[in-house]
Design an enzyme around this catalytic site. Sequence first.
Site, PDB file in Angstrom:
ATOM      1  N   CYS A 264       0.795  -1.233   0.000  1.00 41.09           N
ATOM      2  CA  CYS A 264       0.000   0.000   0.000  1.00 41.09           C
ATOM      3  C   CYS A 264       0.826   1.282   0.000  1.00 41.09           C
ATOM      4  CB  CYS A 264      -0.938  -0.016   1.194  1.00 41.09           C
ATOM      5  SG  CYS A 264      -1.942  -1.498   1.255  1.00 41.09           S
TER       6      CYS A 264
HETATM    7  C1  UGA Z   1      -1.513   0.485   5.480  1.00 39.30           C
HETATM    8  C2  UGA Z   1      -2.368   1.439   6.310  1.00 39.30           C
HETATM    9  O1  UGA Z   1      -1.848   1.531   7.645  1.00 39.30           O
HETATM   10  C3  UGA Z   1      -3.828   0.961   6.358  1.00 39.30           C
HETATM   11  O2  UGA Z   1      -4.616   1.924   7.069  1.00 39.30           O
HETATM   12  C4  UGA Z   1      -4.343   0.837   4.919  1.00 39.30           C
HETATM   13  O3  UGA Z   1      -5.674   0.346   4.894  1.00 39.30           O
HETATM   14  C5  UGA Z   1      -3.459  -0.120   4.142  1.00 39.30           C
HETATM   15  O4  UGA Z   1      -2.088   0.361   4.164  1.00 39.30           O
HETATM   16  C6  UGA Z   1      -3.976  -0.172   2.731  1.00 39.30           C
HETATM   17  O5  UGA Z   1      -3.876   0.833   2.015  1.00 39.30           O
HETATM   18  O6  UGA Z   1      -4.592  -1.188   2.347  1.00 39.30           O
HETATM   19  P1  UGA Z   1      -0.356  -1.908   5.926  1.00 39.30           P
HETATM   20  O7  UGA Z   1       0.416  -1.612   4.684  1.00 39.30           O
HETATM   21  O8  UGA Z   1      -1.045  -3.213   6.045  1.00 39.30           O
HETATM   22  O9  UGA Z   1      -1.512  -0.792   6.136  1.00 39.30           O
HETATM   23  O10 UGA Z   1       0.633  -1.806   7.174  1.00 39.30           O
HETATM   24  P2  UGA Z   1       1.162  -0.651   8.168  1.00 39.30           P
HETATM   25  O11 UGA Z   1       1.015  -1.125   9.550  1.00 39.30           O
HETATM   26  O12 UGA Z   1       0.587   0.655   7.851  1.00 39.30           O
HETATM   27  O13 UGA Z   1       2.751  -0.639   7.837  1.00 39.30           O
HETATM   28  C7  UGA Z   1       3.253  -0.275   6.556  1.00 39.30           C
HETATM   29  C8  UGA Z   1       4.766  -0.243   6.579  1.00 39.30           C
HETATM   30  O14 UGA Z   1       5.248   0.845   7.371  1.00 39.30           O
HETATM   31  C9  UGA Z   1       5.414  -1.504   7.157  1.00 39.30           C
HETATM   32  O15 UGA Z   1       6.500  -1.883   6.330  1.00 39.30           O
HETATM   33  C10 UGA Z   1       5.921  -1.056   8.521  1.00 39.30           C
HETATM   34  O16 UGA Z   1       7.056  -1.787   8.945  1.00 39.30           O
HETATM   35  C11 UGA Z   1       6.279   0.392   8.242  1.00 39.30           C
HETATM   36  N1  UGA Z   1       6.302   1.237   9.465  1.00 39.30           N
HETATM   37  C12 UGA Z   1       5.163   1.431  10.163  1.00 39.30           C
HETATM   38  C13 UGA Z   1       7.483   1.828   9.854  1.00 39.30           C
HETATM   39  O17 UGA Z   1       8.534   1.666   9.213  1.00 39.30           O
HETATM   40  N2  UGA Z   1       7.484   2.617  10.984  1.00 39.30           N
HETATM   41  C14 UGA Z   1       6.364   2.843  11.697  1.00 39.30           C
HETATM   42  O18 UGA Z   1       6.434   3.583  12.697  1.00 39.30           O
HETATM   43  C15 UGA Z   1       5.177   2.231  11.291  1.00 39.30           C
END
Ligand code: UGA
Length: 422
Positions: A264
Amino acid sequence: MRITIVGAGHVGAVTGAGLAEMGHQVLLVDRDERVRERLGRGEPPFYEPGLGIMLRGNRSRLRTTDDLAGAVGESAMTFLCVGTPSDATGKADLSAVRAASQAIGAALAGRTEPHTVVVKSTVQPGTTAGVVRSAVEAGAGRTPAEGLSVVMNPEFLREGSAVQDFFLPDRLVIGADDPAGMARLEALYAQFSCPMVRCGTSTAEMVKYASNAFLAVRISCANEIGNLCKPLGIDAHEVLDAVGLDDRIGPRFLGAGLGFGGSCFPKDVRALVALGAALGTGATLLSAALAVNDKQPGTLLDLLEERVGIEGRRIGVLGLAFKPETDDIRESRAIPVVQGLLDRGARVLAYDPMAVGRFRALFPEIAYAASAGEVLSGADATVIVTEWPEFERLDYTGLAVVDGRRCRRAEETAEVYEGICW
Ligand code: UGA
């Protein structure tokens, strides 16, 4: 109500199971036979905590089929949950959305009962009205005035906590350009107590992109601060923890480290950058967020090079999934890390509790360990790529670790320890 879900991927399967749990009769349409078979047995085709229990608990209300026309024909509502991957220019590829919209329109031809098409797929502003609605109306031969509505209801499900996110959303966004479509979605979600945002379809489409872009920018901002902290000997996490206490900023998504992956954030930020180029406005900050993100894996490898060396070394990789609690490796930071290790002449020994099968298909040439302990005992040095909780329970005594995710246990016990930006 009888509801059809077109596309039983992450969003479709979780949404379908959630709607079944709410008491609806759900038809999951997917062209992949393996996916249909597994869902039909109550088994999720991917790892998602809580989804299996929900699928099995609602078997009487969930059916799978490849017959889109038949399913749509007997439903009052159809959710469009097909993928919108990046095309070569970064734009969202709408070919699956277009094809599904045409098929839904054709399935509704000659029918007169009210029907609502709900776009869940992440699509560029204007797509619901300009692509989906026009194809559905053309095929069905009728309009909102004749009981056919096309609305946009973006999903905010996070992989790994998607079931919880379905039932406890922060907000629901309903984009509808006609009152009947709005009323039908309001009724569907009547039992939810969170704020409900009512807007037009284009606004709803933009809310989804803007939310993901904002979160991605936050992460890149944290990483940039981290990259400035590191050479100054300042712990970026200590800084960001204090920054996050500001009520205007808040503590979440400030986790500095290897950066964001998944299906995403990278794709959606690229789509907005492409939109900025097409509109002539540019998207300077969003382009920079991608650039910062792209830089992090190389920074991790440079640190490893400096502290331990890479060429000819056996390097352990802990974590392959793009985040914990998923087996999804799409745009995982493990991909550039492993590729970079191979390019720099390392032998790689990798482990992930869930994602080895998928990663092996991408990198058949590297070695895979059956446990995290096997990585630690077989490697000259280890990099931590995904923050799986089990990595906090390992013994890193006497080992060399370069950490992309702030594993406290490794920091406390490893002999040589280097954090990417702390
Ligand atoms: C993301 C959004 O959070 C959801 O709200 C959305 O519905 C989804 O995309 C989508 O568009 O379908 P997701 O990709 O499943 O969800 O996961 P996240 O928890 O948002 O993490 C995304 C990435 O960011 C991961 O690689 C995670 O490791 C990274 N991240 C997250 C960081 O590097 N630092 C942080 O503080 C948080």
